[in-house]
Design an enzyme around this catalytic site. Structure first.
Site, PDB file in Angstrom:
ATOM      1  N   CYS A 275      14.450 103.843  70.012  1.00 43.84           N
ATOM      2  CA  CYS A 275      15.238 104.711  69.136  1.00 43.84           C
ATOM      3  C   CYS A 275      15.070 106.149  69.624  1.00 43.84           C
ATOM      4  O   CYS A 275      13.950 106.669  69.636  1.00 43.84           O
ATOM      5  CB  CYS A 275      14.733 104.574  67.699  1.00 43.84           C
ATOM      6  SG  CYS A 275      15.539 105.669  66.528  1.00 43.84           S
TER       7      CYS A 275
ATOM      8  N   CYS B 101      21.667 106.859  71.812  1.00 47.26           N
ATOM      9  CA  CYS B 101      21.250 106.142  70.606  1.00 47.26           C
ATOM     10  C   CYS B 101      21.337 104.673  70.978  1.00 47.26           C
ATOM     11  O   CYS B 101      22.332 104.224  71.563  1.00 47.26           O
ATOM     12  CB  CYS B 101      22.186 106.470  69.441  1.00 47.26           C
ATOM     13  SG  CYS B 101      21.976 105.383  68.006  1.00 47.26           S
TER      14      CYS B 101
HETATM   15  N1  DGL Z   1      19.022 103.723  67.062  1.00 52.13           N
HETATM   16  C1  DGL Z   1      18.684 105.073  66.731  1.00 52.13           C
HETATM   17  C2  DGL Z   1      18.629 105.934  67.995  1.00 52.13           C
HETATM   18  O1  DGL Z   1      18.489 105.433  69.106  1.00 52.13           O
HETATM   19  C3  DGL Z   1      19.487 105.807  65.690  1.00 52.13           C
HETATM   20  C4  DGL Z   1      19.993 105.200  64.441  1.00 52.13           C
HETATM   21  C5  DGL Z   1      19.680 106.031  63.185  1.00 52.13           C
HETATM   22  O2  DGL Z   1      20.301 107.061  62.916  1.00 52.13           O
HETATM   23  O3  DGL Z   1      18.784 105.610  62.479  1.00 52.13           O
HETATM   24  O4  DGL Z   1      18.697 107.118  67.915  1.00 52.13           O
END
Ligand code: DGL
Length: 260
Positions: free
Chosen positions: A71, A186
């Site tokens: 993330c 993301c």
């Molecule tokens: N999957 C997360 C990232 O790579 C973001 C998703 C969220 O906003 O929680 O930034």
């Protein structure tokens, strides 16, 4: 000992998928802090504290060999504090691929598509100052794409007009040159990349770092090249909300994970 893959939601499955291919004999635990999704909207201090507490519990519960923070929103804020809080643990972070984009762009015009959290981070600004001063980088914060990706993953439905609106600011001209690279900063976004490609006003290179993150984890893991045997038990997924729909459980089964 297992490899723990962490995200605020189900976007980190894009990294888990690659890790499986590279390290098929490993045991995996996928953790989604879905009780706090989306991370992109959180203020920095409470989110940092939440992650430190949560990882303390996860270390206690799973004692993982490696923790992959799949993330960008969490890594750009929390990777340094987590390493400081748990110094004998191995963390692999996921940060915007600004350096590869700067090396690869031909027009010198690049966009970084991310959550509002990742866009405002000092860490992200530093990556630009360090690696991308020779090109023009636009940070594009999207409040909707991560949720759109979750809807798509769970139900197969994509609102293409909404995707088009979210990616539109990535496409711009600077001194007569157009964007030629969009960094998918993301981990949810690789699941929508075909729709993004379809809705893009002109073709660009979309940078997805899932495989590179998995390779980094594999380079730190023990016995990766051992002959594959039977795994002792099925890989599992843990959702902090403890409220997982049958559809989500099915989706995770497709990724080889049993929700506990
Ligand atoms: N999957 C997360 C990232 O790579 C973001 C998703 C969220 O906003 O929680 O930034």
């Amino acid at each position: 000992m297992s490899i723990l893959v962490f995200d605020s939601g189900i976007g980190g499955l894009s990294v888990l998928r690659e890790a499986r291919v590279l390290m098929p004999q490993k045991q995996y635990v996928y953790v989604a802090d879905d009780a706090a999704f989306p991370y992109g909207d959180w203020d920095e201090e409470p989110l940092k504290q939440r992650m430190i507490t949560l990882f303390g519990e996860l270390i206690e519960r799973y004692d993982p060999e490696i923790m992959v923070i799949a993330c960008n929103t969490a890594s750009t804020l929390g990777i340094a504090p987590l390493r400081e809080a748990y110094p004998d643990k191995i963390f692999v972070g996921t940060v915007p691929a600004i350096k590869p984009a700067a090396e690869r762009t031909r027009s010198g015009v690049v966009s970084v598509l991310a959550t509002p959290g990742t866009v405002k981070r000092q860490y992200t600004r530093q990556l630009i100052d360090e690696y991308a001063t020779s090109c023009h980088v636009r940070l594009v914060g999207s409040t909707k794409l991560a949720a759109l990706a979750e809807t798509y993953l769970r139900g197969g439905f994509t609102d293409e007009a909404a995707v088009a609106a979210e990616i539109a600011p990535c496409f711009y001209e600077q001194d007569g040159k157009r964007t030629d690279i969009v960094v998918l900063a993301c981990t949810h976004y690789p699941f929508l990349v075909n729709r993004m490609r379809k809705m893009a006003p002109w073709p660009v290179d979309w940078i997805d770092t899932s495989e590179a993150i998995a390779r980094r984890a594999a380079s730190l893991a023990l016995d990766v090249h051992e002959e594959a045997g039977e795994k002792l038990s099925r890989d599992e997924a843990f959702f902090t909300s403890n409220d997982v729909s049958a559809g989500t459980k099915n989706l995770l089964l497709g990724f080889g994970l049993r929700v506990v």
